[in-house]
Motif scaffolding. Structure first.
Motif, mmCIF file in Angstrom:
data_model
loop_
_atom_site.group_PDB
_atom_site.id
_atom_site.type_symbol
_atom_site.label_atom_id
_atom_site.label_comp_id
_atom_site.label_asym_id
_atom_site.label_seq_id
_atom_site.Cartn_x
_atom_site.Cartn_y
_atom_site.Cartn_z
ATOM 1 N N GLY A 63 -12.377 10.857 -3.267
ATOM 2 C CA GLY A 63 -13.340 9.811 -3.597
ATOM 3 C C GLY A 63 -12.976 8.527 -2.895
ATOM 4 N N ASP A 64 -12.782 7.470 -3.676
ATOM 5 C CA ASP A 64 -12.468 6.167 -3.114
ATOM 6 C C ASP A 64 -10.971 5.859 -3.123
ATOM 7 O OD1 ASP A 64 -15.067 5.568 -2.531
ATOM 8 O OD2 ASP A 64 -15.434 4.468 -4.390
ATOM 9 N N SER A 65 -10.139 6.851 -3.374
ATOM 10 C CA SER A 65 -8.702 6.607 -3.427
ATOM 11 C C SER A 65 -7.982 7.449 -2.382
ATOM 12 C CB SER A 65 -8.153 6.909 -4.821
ATOM 13 O OG SER A 65 -8.333 8.267 -5.134
ATOM 14 N N PHE A 66 -6.757 7.017 -2.067
ATOM 15 C CA PHE A 66 -5.952 7.708 -1.084
ATOM 16 C C PHE A 66 -4.626 8.105 -1.692
ATOM 17 C CE2 PHE A 66 -8.901 5.239 1.361
ATOM 18 C CZ PHE A 66 -9.270 6.095 2.387
ATOM 19 N N SER A 67 -4.143 9.247 -1.303
ATOM 20 C CA SER A 67 -2.848 9.749 -1.738
ATOM 21 C C SER A 67 -1.918 9.778 -0.535
ATOM 22 C CB SER A 67 -3.005 11.157 -2.324
ATOM 23 O OG SER A 67 -1.757 11.736 -2.577
ATOM 24 N N TYR A 68 -0.732 9.185 -0.690
ATOM 25 C CA TYR A 68 0.228 9.112 0.397
ATOM 26 C C TYR A 68 1.385 10.061 0.150
ATOM 27 C CZ TYR A 68 -2.324 5.036 1.988
ATOM 28 O OH TYR A 68 -3.308 4.198 2.442
ATOM 29 N N PRO A 69 2.010 10.568 1.210
ATOM 30 C CA PRO A 69 3.080 11.554 1.059
ATOM 31 C C PRO A 69 4.370 10.941 0.535
ATOM 32 C CG PRO A 69 2.858 10.926 3.352
ATOM 33 C CD PRO A 69 1.710 10.274 2.623
ATOM 34 N N ALA A 70 5.312 11.817 0.196
ATOM 35 C CA ALA A 70 6.593 11.376 -0.359
ATOM 36 C C ALA A 70 7.320 10.433 0.594
ATOM 37 C CB ALA A 70 7.462 12.589 -0.676
ATOM 38 N N GLU B 298 0.833 -1.201 0.000
ATOM 39 C CA GLU B 298 0.000 0.000 0.000
ATOM 40 C C GLU B 298 0.868 1.250 0.000
ATOM 41 O OE1 GLU B 298 -3.800 -0.276 2.390
ATOM 42 O OE2 GLU B 298 -2.526 -1.711 3.445
ATOM 43 N N SER B 299 1.884 1.227 0.832
ATOM 44 C CA SER B 299 2.887 2.281 0.890
ATOM 45 C C SER B 299 4.044 1.671 1.660
ATOM 46 C CB SER B 299 2.344 3.536 1.589
ATOM 47 O OG SER B 299 2.313 3.356 2.993
ATOM 48 N N PHE B 300 5.007 2.481 2.057
ATOM 49 C CA PHE B 300 6.117 1.952 2.847
ATOM 50 C C PHE B 300 6.130 2.532 4.258
ATOM 51 C CE2 PHE B 300 7.550 1.890 -1.642
ATOM 52 C CZ PHE B 300 7.589 0.512 -1.789
ATOM 53 N N ASP B 301 5.002 3.086 4.677
ATOM 54 C CA ASP B 301 4.837 3.550 6.056
ATOM 55 C C ASP B 301 3.833 2.627 6.738
ATOM 56 O OD1 ASP B 301 4.302 4.755 8.467
ATOM 57 O OD2 ASP B 301 4.142 6.788 7.648
ATOM 58 N N PRO B 302 4.281 1.788 7.669
ATOM 59 C CA PRO B 302 3.388 0.800 8.277
ATOM 60 C C PRO B 302 2.277 1.392 9.130
ATOM 61 C CG PRO B 302 5.530 0.798 9.371
ATOM 62 C CD PRO B 302 5.672 1.662 8.151
ATOM 63 N N VAL B 303 2.355 2.669 9.463
ATOM 64 C CA VAL B 303 1.266 3.293 10.215
ATOM 65 C C VAL B 303 -0.032 3.248 9.420
ATOM 66 C CG1 VAL B 303 0.398 5.500 11.110
ATOM 67 C CG2 VAL B 303 2.729 4.778 11.615
ATOM 68 N N TRP B 304 0.083 3.302 8.079
ATOM 69 C CA TRP B 304 -1.110 3.315 7.238
ATOM 70 C C TRP B 304 -1.479 1.919 6.735
ATOM 71 C CZ3 TRP B 304 -1.884 7.810 8.782
ATOM 72 C CH2 TRP B 304 -0.949 8.835 8.696
ATOM 73 N N ALA B 305 -0.748 0.902 7.114
ATOM 74 C CA ALA B 305 -0.904 -0.407 6.488
ATOM 75 C C ALA B 305 -1.809 -1.342 7.285
ATOM 76 C CB ALA B 305 0.465 -1.069 6.312
ATOM 77 N N ALA C 81 13.264 12.309 8.825
ATOM 78 C CA ALA C 81 12.697 11.998 7.511
ATOM 79 C C ALA C 81 11.196 12.239 7.474
ATOM 80 C CB ALA C 81 13.020 10.550 7.142
ATOM 81 N N LEU C 82 10.491 11.909 8.551
ATOM 82 C CA LEU C 82 9.049 12.134 8.592
ATOM 83 C C LEU C 82 8.718 13.617 8.434
ATOM 84 C CD1 LEU C 82 8.050 9.655 11.437
ATOM 85 C CD2 LEU C 82 7.150 9.612 9.112
ATOM 86 N N LYS C 83 9.505 14.472 9.076
ATOM 87 C CA LYS C 83 9.282 15.906 8.964
ATOM 88 C C LYS C 83 9.681 16.413 7.578
ATOM 89 C CE LYS C 83 10.228 16.627 13.897
ATOM 90 N NZ LYS C 83 11.223 17.174 14.868
ATOM 91 N N LYS C 84 10.806 15.950 7.074
ATOM 92 C CA LYS C 84 11.333 16.432 5.794
ATOM 93 C C LYS C 84 10.429 16.087 4.627
ATOM 94 C CE LYS C 84 15.494 16.226 2.885
ATOM 95 N NZ LYS C 84 16.871 15.687 2.774
ATOM 96 N N TYR C 85 9.837 14.871 4.676
ATOM 97 C CA TYR C 85 9.051 14.394 3.535
ATOM 98 C C TYR C 85 7.553 14.329 3.840
ATOM 99 C CZ TYR C 85 13.666 13.177 1.788
ATOM 100 O OH TYR C 85 14.971 13.223 1.371
ATOM 101 N N ASN C 86 7.104 15.196 4.765
ATOM 102 C CA ASN C 86 5.665 15.370 5.015
ATOM 103 C C ASN C 86 4.984 14.045 5.361
ATOM 104 O OD1 ASN C 86 3.189 16.710 5.195
ATOM 105 N ND2 ASN C 86 2.742 16.448 3.008
ATOM 106 N N GLY C 87 5.504 13.355 6.373
ATOM 107 C CA GLY C 87 5.046 12.018 6.721
ATOM 108 C C GLY C 87 3.556 11.871 6.945
ATOM 109 N N ASP C 88 2.895 12.913 7.427
ATOM 110 C CA ASP C 88 1.459 12.819 7.714
ATOM 111 C C ASP C 88 0.590 13.423 6.618
ATOM 112 O OD1 ASP C 88 1.689 11.503 10.205
ATOM 113 O OD2 ASP C 88 2.252 13.395 11.162
ATOM 114 N N GLY C 89 1.165 13.672 5.454
ATOM 115 C CA GLY C 89 0.413 14.308 4.377
ATOM 116 C C GLY C 89 -0.429 13.341 3.576
ATOM 117 N N ILE C 90 -1.306 12.633 4.242
ATOM 118 C CA ILE C 90 -2.196 11.683 3.580
ATOM 119 C C ILE C 90 -3.503 12.393 3.240
ATOM 120 C CG2 ILE C 90 -3.057 10.845 5.804
ATOM 121 C CD1 ILE C 90 -3.423 8.107 4.517
ATOM 122 N N ALA C 91 -4.069 12.074 2.093
ATOM 123 C CA ALA C 91 -5.312 12.719 1.659
ATOM 124 C C ALA C 91 -6.173 11.706 0.933
ATOM 125 C CB ALA C 91 -5.010 13.909 0.756
ATOM 126 N N SER C 92 -7.453 11.999 0.820
ATOM 127 C CA SER C 92 -8.373 11.121 0.098
ATOM 128 C C SER C 92 -9.106 11.913 -0.969
ATOM 129 C CB SER C 92 -9.382 10.476 1.054
ATOM 130 O OG SER C 92 -10.232 11.445 1.618
#
Length: 632
Positions: free
Chosen positions: A288-295, A123-130, A275-286
């Motif tokens: 419709g039915d899809s999700f966008s994950y940060p860098a 899904e991504s490489f951040d396990p918080v969202w997995a 790294a979380l701060k530098k690459y906007n770790g919490d910048g998740i958005a939705s």
């Protein structure tokens, strides 16, 4: 560690198909509800319920020093403390370990590559969202938690914390961090970094809460969260304090049988604050039915593990990890670890036989003999999972709202025949709602719902109305508890039609509509399962019938809140014998009174590698770590 669940769900082959974008898991009302909860579809929650044991294992990146506290079993060092009952203790204690040299052998090529076939993309490489096993399979190599499970076991012991202690009431946990550990970006691991991670998870808001589902499953509420009527959502997490640079104190609001397991869960790893701060770790958005994950989550994951992120070749469905030469423990024995996404199980087998991959997990039991005859090595682990036939009850009129219909379905299923004909050796029909390895199954189980089509027909006659239900089954997936979904569905659909139930059949790819439909509570009947991560019934009961809403839709039933409270109450009992009795009583009540699903079976998982592969330590929770693996 690893469905539902770990415990491993395949989420989306199309995941990460565009920079920062992923295939959605769905944003149904149930998914978007205040708890943001979702079961670990095939996943594992890593850990063990208060088994503070670190056993010696030559192939592990860590080995036993000594430990003190609540413990069961054998230890390569020393164990003292209050013995547990049936491997389910939940007491306070301390443990420590020392790093030892890996003695599994040396590769012929230290700059070699090990290629493992994955059934789906991360899904991504951040396990918080997995919530899926394909994501965790990769993140297990990149990150580490305060505690870790021993290789090839469900026992939990030190990880980034070399020592840990708990207060007598099990609410205050103190961790002594290893010294000299750095994240792969050079950031120092210290107590502030640990608290940054825990407070980050606790403070998620909006869409982030919806996606941080394992936090909701394990810890409950988020900071300041309230339910629909304005009532605060309780959290197990109380707070984190950096006592000094290497000492972390984490407080809990109550006792839980999850402890200390939760500190080794796949989600609760420690990531680089820089790294979380530098690459906007919490910048998740939705949208419709899809999700966008940060860098951070798509291209810059940064942990302390034995591998570092290399690249994700979306065109060729290939993820490459590189050896972390600055790793604090024994270095990985291959320079590159490649995960190649091959959704079809037959194609994975053919790739192994052709030599284009070096291994894959969950080979079809029908292929075991053929694989062995051609020199491949198959390791089989104990059955630590459950398959269920879920029955969705609704707030609107539905035949499944009537207990007689749900009981008729249970009696109609010839589970014995299914296990004998479709499951591997070692699988068994399970009348309990969790596997035998999790203590607390009632003796006797009442009722057992043995195959009785005549009784099923009588119950349907008593109901007095025609019964037509949608029956969903997943394609493009292989799970430990469900090696051949189509064949399982075919037999069960024939069983149901034989007693007069009419079916509307729906098949969707596991990672292309099936899970989203389950999240949205669309199907009436559907196949779900779970691989546990620690031997407590809570690993199954809380995941499916604890916090609301859940994938069995019990929030729609008159007794859903009552069941949820009963699961939480059992989890909160400190005495292991009393807790096991509570689980036994609850399991029988789920079977006789609630019956939100039919428990089907438990099945041993397998993993297969080429004959020249050495150093693999198979995991009963499908939580393999590949830093010990090499080829000769």
């Amino acid at each position: 560690m690893r469905f539902s669940s770990s415990f491993s769900a395949v989420r989306a082959v199309s995941a990460l198909s565009a920079p920062g974008a992923l295939s959605a898991r769905g944003t149904s009302s149930a998914r978007a509800a205040v708890t943001g909860r979702h079961s670990r579809l095939g996943m594992t929650a890593i850990g063990v319920s208060a088994m503070l044991i670190v056993s010696g294992c030559a192939a592990s990146q860590r080995d036993a020093g000594n430990s003190t506290g609540a413990a069961t079993g054998q230890n390569a060092g020393q164990n003292t403390g209050a013995a547990g009952s049936g491997g389910d203790t939940g007491g306070a204690g301390t443990a420590q370990t020392s790093v030892v040299v890996d003695t599994t052998g040396q590769p012929s090529d230290p700059n070699g590559t090990f290629t493992f076939a994955a059934a789906g993309a991360p899904e991504s490489f951040d396990p918080v969202w997995a919530t899926d096993g394909e994501t965790f399979r990769i993140t297990h190599q990149l990150y580490e938690g305060l505690l870790e499970t021993k290789a090839g076991s469900v026992e939990v012991g030190p990880g980034l914390a070399e020592k840990f202690t708990a207060s007598d009431d099990g609410k205050t946990w103190t961790f002594q961090l290893r010294k000299g550990v750095t994240f792969s970006d050079g950031t120092k691991l210290d107590a502030d970094a640990v608290c940054f991670n825990y407070d980050r998870m606790f403070s998620e808001t909006g869409v982030a809460q919806t996606q941080a589902q394992f936090w909701a499953e394990n810890m409950g509420g988020f900071k300041g969260q309230k339910d629909a009527d304005g009532t605060p959502v309780p959290s197990l997490y109380g707070g984190c304090q950096a006592k000094d640079a290497s000492t972390v104190v984490i407080t809990m609001t109550r006792f839980s049988s999850k402890l200390p397991a939760v500190f080794a869960d796949s989600t609760f790893v420690i990531q680089s604050p820089t790294a979380l701060k530098k690459y906007n770790g919490d910048g998740i958005a939705s949208t419709g039915d899809s999700f966008s994950y940060p860098a951070y989550a798509t291209a810059h994951p940064t942990g302390t593990g034995p591998f570092v992120f290399g690249s994700y070749d979306k065109t060729n469905n290939q993820i490459t990890l590189l050896r972390n030469d600055k790793y604090w423990g024994p270095k990985a024995k291959v320079a590159k670890l490649v995960f190649k996404v091959i959704p079809d199980e037959t194609a994975r087998k053919q790739a192994l036989q052709a030599g284009t991959i070096d291994g894959y997990d969950l080979p079809n039991p029908a292929d075991w003999d053929d694989l062995r005859s051609t020199g491949h090595k198959i390791d089989i682990q104990p059955a630590f999972n459950m398959l269920y036939l879920a029955m969705m009850q609704r707030k609107t009129a539905s035949p499944l709202n009537d207990l007689r219909v749900r009981q008729a379905i249970a009696y109609a299923l010839n589970r014995d025949q299914m296990v004998q004909s479709l499951m591997p050796e070692g699988a068994y029909v399970n009348n309990c709602f969790f596997p035998k390895l999790a203590p607390g199954c009632p003796d006797p189980v009442q009722p057992t719902y043995s195959y009785d089509p005549d009784k099923a027909k009588q119950l349907l006659a008593d109901y007095g109305k025609p019964v037509t239900l949608s029956f969903w089954w997943p394609t493009e997936v292989t799970r430990p508890y469900m090696p051949d979904p189509k064949s399982i569905f075919t037999q069960f659909s024939q069983d149901l039609e034989a007693v007069g139930i009419k079916l509307k059949v729906v098949s969707k790819p596991w990672n292309g509509g099936y899970l989203d439909g389950v999240n949205a509570h669309t199907p009436d009947l559907y196949l779900l399962g779970w691989t546990g991560g620690y031997p407590s019934p809570d690993s199954w009961l809380s995941s499916f019938w604890g916090p609301l809403p859940n994938d069995f839709g019990t929030e729609s039933t008159p007794q859903g809140a009552e069941l949820s409270k009963a699961v939480a109450a059992a989890d909160s009992i400190p005495d292991p014998k009393q807790r096991q009795q509570a689980y036994a009583t609850l399991s029988n009540k789920i079977s006789s009174t609630y019956l939100p699903a039919v428990p089907i079976s438990s099945s041993p998982p397998g993993i297969v590698v080429a004959k020249n592969v050495q150093g693999l330590v198979p995991s009963p929770t499908t939580d393999e770590r590949f830093n010990t693996v090499y080829k000769n």
